[in-house]
Each structure stands twice: as C-alpha cells, then as structure tokens.
Design a protein around this motif. Structure first.
Motif, PDB file in Angstrom:
ATOM      1  N   GLY A  38      41.174  41.141  45.465  1.00  0.00           N
ATOM      2  CA  GLY A  38      41.010  40.490  44.175  1.00  0.00           C
ATOM      3  C   GLY A  38      40.011  41.156  43.255  1.00  0.00           C
ATOM      4  O   GLY A  38      40.237  41.258  42.046  1.00  0.00           O
ATOM      5  N   LEU A  55      51.095  39.213  42.306  1.00  0.00           N
ATOM      6  CA  LEU A  55      49.840  38.796  42.928  1.00  0.00           C
ATOM      7  C   LEU A  55      50.077  38.043  44.231  1.00  0.00           C
ATOM      8  O   LEU A  55      50.675  36.963  44.237  1.00  0.00           O
ATOM      9  CB  LEU A  55      49.078  37.914  41.928  1.00  0.00           C
ATOM     10  CG  LEU A  55      47.733  37.351  42.329  1.00  0.00           C
ATOM     11  CD1 LEU A  55      46.727  38.451  42.636  1.00  0.00           C
ATOM     12  CD2 LEU A  55      47.198  36.433  41.221  1.00  0.00           C
ATOM     13  N   GLY A  64      44.362  34.949  45.758  1.00  0.00           N
ATOM     14  CA  GLY A  64      45.233  35.168  44.606  1.00  0.00           C
ATOM     15  C   GLY A  64      45.199  33.999  43.636  1.00  0.00           C
ATOM     16  O   GLY A  64      45.270  34.188  42.420  1.00  0.00           O
ATOM     17  N   ILE A  67      42.154  34.440  41.514  1.00  0.00           N
ATOM     18  CA  ILE A  67      42.371  35.537  40.567  1.00  0.00           C
ATOM     19  C   ILE A  67      43.244  35.051  39.408  1.00  0.00           C
ATOM     20  O   ILE A  67      42.958  35.317  38.234  1.00  0.00           O
ATOM     21  CB  ILE A  67      43.048  36.743  41.258  1.00  0.00           C
ATOM     22  CG1 ILE A  67      42.136  37.320  42.344  1.00  0.00           C
ATOM     23  CG2 ILE A  67      43.415  37.821  40.248  1.00  0.00           C
ATOM     24  CD1 ILE A  67      40.807  37.834  41.848  1.00  0.00           C
TER      25      ILE A  67
END
Length: 229
Positions: A38, A55, A64, A67
C-alpha cells in the motif's frame, strides 16, 4: 510510454498474480505500473497519475480497503476508478468494498478476460477517447476513432498535439488542468517539454476552435491552468 496509452496501477503483493495481470494488461494495450504494498501504491499514484487502479484487498501493512479510503478522500485522486480484487466473496465484504469507494469489486479466482473488460468499462466512463468514442461539448464534436473534430457542423483543422489537448479537455469539461498535468497527459511523462510549450499549443487550439467564428470555449484560470467551459 506515450500520452495516448492509458495507465493501470496494479497493486498486488503476490508476485505470480502480479506478473500474470501485468502481462495481460500490457498485451491488451495498457501501460502498467506495479506496487507490491500500500505504501508503494500511494507514492506511485502521485508519480504516475494512473487512469485505473487494480487494488488487492489483502496487502501487507496497509490494507487495500484503507488505500481505497485514502485515495477517495483526496480531491486530486477521488475520480480515479478503483477495481478492488479480493478473495472475500461474502456480500458483506463486497458491500464494504463498494461503500469505501471502490468503483468495482472482483472476487478471486477471476477470469482475466472479464477483468480486462471491467478495466475498459471504467475507462469508457472516465477517458472515453482511449476506447475510440465520440465526445460532444456544446457545438464541438470530437471523434477519436476517425480523428475528426467539427464545430457547429463545420470541420476543424487541428494538429496532433492540439487534438490530444482538446480530447483531454472534452473528457472532463469544467475541470481545471495545470500546465504540468497537461504535459503529463498530452506529451507523456518520459519527454521533457517546457511548460511554456503548453501555452503555445493552447493558443493554437484556441485559433483552431474559432477558425469559423464562435466564442473561445477555453478558459484561462490565473495561477492554476486551463479549462473547457
């Protein structure tokens, strides 16, 4: 990398999966940047300005989901489509991913062909000219497949750089593009061009758009850049 090729940021910590996806994305005509965690992904987003992000949910250190949340909370990256890839197939997980801001959610194991189609679907929404579509803004029509532009039904003569500039503006009318952003999108990140070159080509584009009359549709935003409308 040329400015015409859409860029996909691939964030996947499993090397074999990353290699497979990168190979298929490149074969499908995309430029690919890769991150295995990330933190690296967040740095690359600022460097590469991707058109789509693939992602993985399960990443080391920063997930993820986190993020995705961070990128969707930032005005400069909010509009970048994110396709979340996850082994979590429960409805509650899918809902959580989408509510965090993901634009699409794909469950592992997935069909690579279907995933490529989903990437193209996101591009059709955000960058139509990369998939050969026609754009319209007021009386201006741009056909990226035939490379023709008309205004009020009359053909306009545009050079290739002016065509790419207009394509960029017409993808997101009203958005203010800085000179650096236009350099990255139109000329490409690997080519050094002085920012004053942007002003020269904007002048040429303005002249081309008004060659049969009509008001100048381009707006100069002092200290920020240029916008269409």
């Amino acid at each position: 990398m040329t400015a015409e090729i859409p860029t996909v940021l691939l964030v996947e910590d499993e090397p074999s999966q990353r290699e497979l996806l990168a190979y298929n994305l490149k074969a499908d005509g995309f430029a690919v940047t890769e991150a295995e965690n990330g933190e690296e992904a967040l740095l690359l987003v600022d460097e590469t300005a991707p058109d789509v992000i693939l992602l993985d949910w399960m990443l080391p250190n920063v997930s993820g989901i986190e993020i995705c949340r961070r990128l969707k909370s930032r005005p400069e990256t909010r509009g970048v489509p994110i396709i979340m890839i996850s082994a979590r197939s429960e409805e509650v997980d899918r809902v959580r991913g989408l509510e965090t801001g993901a634009d699409d959610y794909v469950v592992k194991p997935y069909s690579v062909v279907e995933l490529m189609a989903r990437v193209r679907a996101q591009l059709r929404r955000t960058r139509p000219t990369t998939v050969g579509e026609r754009l319209e803004y007021e009386d201006i029509v741009l056909d990226s497949e035939t490379h023709r532009v008309t205004r009020d039904g009359k053909p306009l003569k545009l050079g290739p750089t002016e065509f790419r500039l207009l394509s960029t503006f017409m993808e997101k009318p009203g958005r203010v593009w800085s000179r650096d952003q236009l350099l990255d999108r139109v000329w490409g990140r690997d080519i050094y061009v002085d920012t004053r070159t942007v002003d020269v080509h904007i002048g040429r584009l303005r002249k081309a758009l008004c060659q049969h009359g009509g008001a100048d549709p381009l707006r100069t935003v002092r200290g920020a850049g240029y916008a269409l409308g």
